[in-house]
Design a protein around this motif. Structure first.
Motif, PDB file in Angstrom:
ATOM      1  N   PRO A   1       1.030  -1.185  -0.246  1.00  0.00           N
ATOM      2  CA  PRO A   1       0.028  -0.078  -0.047  1.00  0.00           C
ATOM      3  C   PRO A   1       0.803   1.264   0.014  1.00  0.00           C
ATOM      4  CG  PRO A   1       0.016  -0.915   2.157  1.00  0.00           C
ATOM      5  CD  PRO A   1       0.756  -1.845   1.129  1.00  0.00           C
ATOM      6  N   LEU A   2       1.960   1.242   0.269  1.00  0.00           N
ATOM      7  CA  LEU A   2       2.810   2.479   0.521  1.00  0.00           C
ATOM      8  C   LEU A   2       3.608   2.712  -0.896  1.00  0.00           C
ATOM      9  CD1 LEU A   2       4.582   1.963   3.918  1.00  0.00           C
ATOM     10  CD2 LEU A   2       2.346   3.117   3.519  1.00  0.00           C
ATOM     11  N   ASP A   3       3.404   1.990  -1.986  1.00  0.00           N
ATOM     12  CA  ASP A   3       3.968   2.254  -3.050  1.00  0.00           C
ATOM     13  C   ASP A   3       3.584   3.431  -3.751  1.00  0.00           C
ATOM     14  OD1 ASP A   3       5.427   0.218  -2.719  1.00  0.00           O
ATOM     15  OD2 ASP A   3       4.779  -1.334  -4.213  1.00  0.00           O
ATOM     16  N   SER A   4       2.424   3.847  -3.526  1.00  0.00           N
ATOM     17  CA  SER A   4       1.450   5.012  -4.098  1.00  0.00           C
ATOM     18  C   SER A   4       1.032   5.812  -3.020  1.00  0.00           C
ATOM     19  CB  SER A   4       0.547   4.774  -5.193  1.00  0.00           C
ATOM     20  OG  SER A   4      -0.630   3.863  -4.290  1.00  0.00           O
ATOM     21  N   PRO A   5       1.076   7.313  -3.483  1.00  0.00           N
ATOM     22  CA  PRO A   5       0.444   8.112  -2.585  1.00  0.00           C
ATOM     23  C   PRO A   5      -0.922   7.670  -2.018  1.00  0.00           C
ATOM     24  CG  PRO A   5       2.003   9.549  -4.116  1.00  0.00           C
ATOM     25  CD  PRO A   5       1.556   7.885  -4.602  1.00  0.00           C
ATOM     26  N   GLY A   6      -1.732   7.562  -2.889  1.00  0.00           N
ATOM     27  CA  GLY A   6      -3.068   7.486  -2.590  1.00  0.00           C
ATOM     28  C   GLY A   6      -3.379   6.191  -1.569  1.00  0.00           C
ATOM     29  N   THR A   7      -2.595   5.149  -1.926  1.00  0.00           N
ATOM     30  CA  THR A   7      -3.062   4.109  -1.153  1.00  0.00           C
ATOM     31  C   THR A   7      -2.274   4.172   0.221  1.00  0.00           C
ATOM     32  OG1 THR A   7      -1.001   2.698  -2.187  1.00  0.00           O
ATOM     33  CG2 THR A   7      -3.333   2.493  -3.007  1.00  0.00           C
ATOM     34  N   ALA A   8      -1.026   4.937   0.471  1.00  0.00           N
ATOM     35  CA  ALA A   8      -0.514   5.230   1.419  1.00  0.00           C
ATOM     36  C   ALA A   8      -1.364   5.995   2.306  1.00  0.00           C
ATOM     37  CB  ALA A   8       0.830   5.926   1.199  1.00  0.00           C
ATOM     38  N   VAL A   9      -1.876   6.920   1.985  1.00  0.00           N
ATOM     39  CA  VAL A   9      -2.922   7.911   2.728  1.00  0.00           C
ATOM     40  C   VAL A   9      -3.991   7.236   3.284  1.00  0.00           C
ATOM     41  CG1 VAL A   9      -4.656   9.952   2.728  1.00  0.00           C
ATOM     42  CG2 VAL A   9      -2.246  10.023   1.497  1.00  0.00           C
ATOM     43  N   GLY A  10      -4.770   6.380   2.440  1.00  0.00           N
ATOM     44  CA  GLY A  10      -5.804   5.447   3.044  1.00  0.00           C
ATOM     45  C   GLY A  10      -5.356   4.680   4.069  1.00  0.00           C
ATOM     46  N   VAL A  11      -4.128   3.928   3.801  1.00  0.00           N
ATOM     47  CA  VAL A  11      -3.796   3.012   4.829  1.00  0.00           C
ATOM     48  C   VAL A  11      -3.278   3.779   6.304  1.00  0.00           C
ATOM     49  CG1 VAL A  11      -1.717   1.629   5.535  1.00  0.00           C
ATOM     50  CG2 VAL A  11      -2.742   1.303   3.342  1.00  0.00           C
ATOM     51  N   LEU A  12      -2.817   4.854   6.234  1.00  0.00           N
ATOM     52  CA  LEU A  12      -2.557   5.771   7.583  1.00  0.00           C
ATOM     53  C   LEU A  12      -3.827   6.011   7.945  1.00  0.00           C
ATOM     54  CD1 LEU A  12       0.149   8.167   6.105  1.00  0.00           C
ATOM     55  CD2 LEU A  12       0.307   6.080   7.513  1.00  0.00           C
ATOM     56  N   VAL A  13      -4.775   6.513   7.264  1.00  0.00           N
ATOM     57  CA  VAL A  13      -6.197   6.793   7.734  1.00  0.00           C
ATOM     58  C   VAL A  13      -6.752   5.604   8.569  1.00  0.00           C
ATOM     59  CG1 VAL A  13      -8.607   7.577   7.454  1.00  0.00           C
ATOM     60  CG2 VAL A  13      -6.548   8.630   6.498  1.00  0.00           C
ATOM     61  N   VAL A  14      -6.672   4.395   7.866  1.00  0.00           N
ATOM     62  CA  VAL A  14      -7.443   3.202   8.545  1.00  0.00           C
ATOM     63  C   VAL A  14      -6.393   2.881   9.813  1.00  0.00           C
ATOM     64  CG1 VAL A  14      -7.970   0.835   7.862  1.00  0.00           C
ATOM     65  CG2 VAL A  14      -8.283   2.456   6.558  1.00  0.00           C
ATOM     66  N   THR A  15      -5.015   3.001   9.597  1.00  0.00           N
ATOM     67  CA  THR A  15      -4.422   2.751  10.788  1.00  0.00           C
ATOM     68  C   THR A  15      -4.789   3.395  12.069  1.00  0.00           C
ATOM     69  OG1 THR A  15      -2.600   1.882   9.429  1.00  0.00           O
ATOM     70  CG2 THR A  15      -1.925   2.347  11.894  1.00  0.00           C
ATOM     71  N   LEU A  16      -4.910   4.898  11.848  1.00  0.00           N
ATOM     72  CA  LEU A  16      -5.074   5.763  13.007  1.00  0.00           C
ATOM     73  C   LEU A  16      -6.424   5.439  13.382  1.00  0.00           C
ATOM     74  CD1 LEU A  16      -4.515   8.183  14.543  1.00  0.00           C
ATOM     75  CD2 LEU A  16      -5.130   9.690  12.836  1.00  0.00           C
ATOM     76  N   LEU A  17      -7.497   5.099  12.479  1.00  0.00           N
ATOM     77  CA  LEU A  17      -8.762   4.762  13.122  1.00  0.00           C
ATOM     78  C   LEU A  17      -8.870   3.746  13.913  1.00  0.00           C
ATOM     79  CD1 LEU A  17     -11.707   5.165  12.954  1.00  0.00           C
ATOM     80  CD2 LEU A  17     -12.083   3.837  10.915  1.00  0.00           C
ATOM     81  N   GLY A  18      -8.044   2.689  13.492  1.00  0.00           N
ATOM     82  CA  GLY A  18      -8.207   1.460  14.101  1.00  0.00           C
ATOM     83  C   GLY A  18      -7.275   1.722  15.767  1.00  0.00           C
ATOM     84  N   ALA A  19      -6.475   2.670  15.963  1.00  0.00           N
ATOM     85  CA  ALA A  19      -5.771   2.719  17.096  1.00  0.00           C
ATOM     86  C   ALA A  19      -6.757   3.688  17.975  1.00  0.00           C
ATOM     87  CB  ALA A  19      -4.561   3.676  16.783  1.00  0.00           C
ATOM     88  N   VAL A  20      -7.608   4.730  17.223  1.00  0.00           N
ATOM     89  CA  VAL A  20      -8.526   5.214  18.134  1.00  0.00           C
ATOM     90  C   VAL A  20      -9.808   4.481  18.622  1.00  0.00           C
ATOM     91  CG1 VAL A  20     -10.249   7.000  17.969  1.00  0.00           C
ATOM     92  CG2 VAL A  20      -8.285   7.380  16.791  1.00  0.00           C
ATOM     93  N   LEU A  21     -10.141   3.290  17.790  1.00  0.00           N
ATOM     94  CA  LEU A  21     -11.194   2.552  18.345  1.00  0.00           C
ATOM     95  C   LEU A  21     -10.605   1.685  19.549  1.00  0.00           C
ATOM     96  CD1 LEU A  21     -12.709   1.219  14.853  1.00  0.00           C
ATOM     97  CD2 LEU A  21     -13.890   2.833  16.443  1.00  0.00           C
ATOM     98  N   ALA A  22      -9.189   1.620  19.787  1.00  0.00           N
ATOM     99  CA  ALA A  22      -8.695   0.788  20.686  1.00  0.00           C
ATOM    100  C   ALA A  22      -8.831   1.806  21.802  1.00  0.00           C
ATOM    101  CB  ALA A  22      -7.342   0.502  20.411  1.00  0.00           C
ATOM    102  N   LEU A  23      -9.078   2.987  21.960  1.00  0.00           N
ATOM    103  CA  LEU A  23      -8.987   3.836  23.177  1.00  0.00           C
ATOM    104  C   LEU A  23      -9.889   3.403  24.306  1.00  0.00           C
ATOM    105  CD1 LEU A  23      -8.020   6.464  24.189  1.00  0.00           C
ATOM    106  CD2 LEU A  23      -9.845   7.632  22.931  1.00  0.00           C
ATOM    107  N   PRO A  24     -11.114   3.081  24.112  1.00  0.00           N
ATOM    108  CA  PRO A  24     -11.873   2.360  25.289  1.00  0.00           C
ATOM    109  C   PRO A  24     -11.237   1.447  25.990  1.00  0.00           C
ATOM    110  CG  PRO A  24     -13.162   3.014  23.272  1.00  0.00           C
ATOM    111  CD  PRO A  24     -12.055   3.134  22.896  1.00  0.00           C
ATOM    112  N   THR A  25     -10.423   0.612  25.140  1.00  0.00           N
ATOM    113  CA  THR A  25      -9.711  -0.451  26.047  1.00  0.00           C
ATOM    114  C   THR A  25      -8.637  -0.135  26.891  1.00  0.00           C
ATOM    115  OG1 THR A  25      -8.237  -0.932  24.325  1.00  0.00           O
ATOM    116  CG2 THR A  25     -10.230  -2.032  24.021  1.00  0.00           C
ATOM    117  N   HIS A  26      -7.946   1.183  26.446  1.00  0.00           N
ATOM    118  CA  HIS A  26      -6.911   1.519  27.375  1.00  0.00           C
ATOM    119  C   HIS A  26      -7.689   2.100  28.457  1.00  0.00           C
ATOM    120  CE1 HIS A  26      -3.799   1.043  24.255  1.00  0.00           C
ATOM    121  NE2 HIS A  26      -4.505   1.734  23.441  1.00  0.00           N
ATOM    122  N   LEU A  27      -8.740   2.883  28.337  1.00  0.00           N
ATOM    123  CA  LEU A  27      -9.376   3.572  29.622  1.00  0.00           C
ATOM    124  C   LEU A  27      -9.879   2.287  30.384  1.00  0.00           C
ATOM    125  CD1 LEU A  27     -10.541   5.950  30.833  1.00  0.00           C
ATOM    126  CD2 LEU A  27     -12.583   5.583  29.362  1.00  0.00           C
ATOM    127  N   ALA A  28     -10.469   1.484  29.909  1.00  0.00           N
ATOM    128  CA  ALA A  28     -10.865   0.137  30.839  1.00  0.00           C
ATOM    129  C   ALA A  28      -9.676  -0.231  31.559  1.00  0.00           C
ATOM    130  CB  ALA A  28     -11.572  -0.788  29.986  1.00  0.00           C
TER     131      ALA A  28
END
Length: 346
Positions: free
Chosen positions: A290-317
């Motif tokens: 996914p990092l071979d082109s700018p478009g897919t790289a941005v998409g992967v970064l957004v998804v990765t950040l979203l996954g990390a944010v979704l884990a926020l409640p687990t850190h709080l718990a």
């Protein structure tokens, strides 16, 4: 010189006015039992103690320094409901500060480690090379593996210090709010910075112990993870012998601590698993490189950040659950309340 009053097992003398000489002590504790207004047991002729919203119990009355309405310390006998209610109360009081603290110190470091893992991931090159030569490993296999492990483990170690800062800051917020004291983001992060290095060092040692346990058929690693679950709070509140103290707490009240930590672990596993699933499914459309082109790289970064944010409640718990569990363990050892715990944090 021998004390005037009766001596509890282990040589301790009960604090405050001494009870009548005909009182006796339970075989496993240091608190006097006998005649008095806080009973419900054969040795207590008085009325049982009724904790608000909980069944009647005859142990640790308010006279011995335990407030059944304390917002952080679960009194002995209050059960899982008492523990859970205090966890919920801590979240309600502190989420406005805890969420940004955990976002900065837990979520963002995790996202950075994930992105770095993608950057140095050599599996796509390995697949291509092995498609051409299926019987041999790629020429750069050892080098690529060394680079990947160095980057991932090195970044995890560095960001582990930031995460330790967040755990210390979050613990400070939960405890001071329960004691009715003022809190702020700057003061919390300042306290976290003072405790981060020590907590980080103990966390590394615990990780090594748990990792070695996992190498021996996994089960020892699970045992060490549970037995060391209180080591972080012990260091932050007591600042000495966190590993030994955690082991003693675990074995002294095995069923109670095992049950509480298991609930926290279940929340972390379920929440983290859901976030990881979302991240994995979200990155599938971007292919294996996914990092071979700018478009897919941005998409992967957004998804990765979203996954990390979704884990926020687990850190709080995890943070709230372990702090409340530690406070409950302290209540079983003797009189303690939120104000005392806040004072111990400094």
């Amino acid at each position: 010189m021998a004390p005037d009053g009766p001596v509890a097992p282990g040589g301790g003398v009960p604090a405050g006015p001494q009870p009548p000489q005909d009182w006796v002590f339970p075989p496993t504790g240091g608190y006097p039992v006998g005649a008095g207004p806080y009973g419900g047991q054969p040795w207590y002729p008085g009325a049982p103690v009724a904790y608000p919203g909980q069944p009647v119990h005859g142990w640790h009355p308010p006279a011995y320094g335990l407030d059944p309405a304390d917002p952080l310390v679960t009194p002995p006998g209050a059960g899982v409901n008492g523990w859970f209610n205090r966890c919920v109360g801590a979240v309600r009081r502190g989420w406005r500060l805890l969420l940004p603290i955990l976002l900065l110190t837990q979520v963002l470091p995790a996202a950075v480690v994930s992105v770095l893992s993608l950057v140095v991931d050599p599996t796509a090159r390995w697949d291509q090379a092995m498609a051409e030569e299926p019987t041999t490993l790629p020429d750069t296999f050892v080098t690529d593996l060394g680079v990947m492990l160095s980057v991932v483990l090195g970044s995890a170690l560095v960001f582990g210090l930031v995460q330790s800062l967040g755990w210390a800051a979050g613990t400070w917020v939960v405890t001071r709010q329960a004691a009715g004291e003022s809190v702020s983001m700057g003061a919390a992060l300042s306290h976290g910075a003072r405790r981060a290095l020590g907590l980080w060092g103990w966390t590394l040692l615990m990780s090594v112990i748990i990792g070695l346990g996992v190498c021996f058929c996994v089960i020892p690693g699970i045992y060490f993870a549970f037995a060391l679950s209180m080591a972080g709070p012990v260091y932050l509140f007591e600042r000495q012998h966190p590993i030994g103290r955690s082991f003693r707490m675990f074995h002294d009240r095995l069923g109670l601590l095992l049950g509480r930590v298991a609930l926290v672990a279940a929340a972390v596993i379920i929440g983290g698993g859901a976030a990881g699933m979302v991240e994995g499914i979200g990155t599938l459309p971007f292919g294996t490189t996914p990092l071979d082109s700018p478009g897919t790289a941005v998409g992967v970064l957004v998804v990765t950040l979203l996954g990390a944010v979704l884990a926020l409640p687990t850190h709080l718990a995890q943070l709230v659950g372990l702090v409340v569990t530690y406070a409950e363990q302290r209540a079983h050892e003797g009189p303690v309340d939120s104000a005392r715990l806040a004072g111990e944090l400094g």
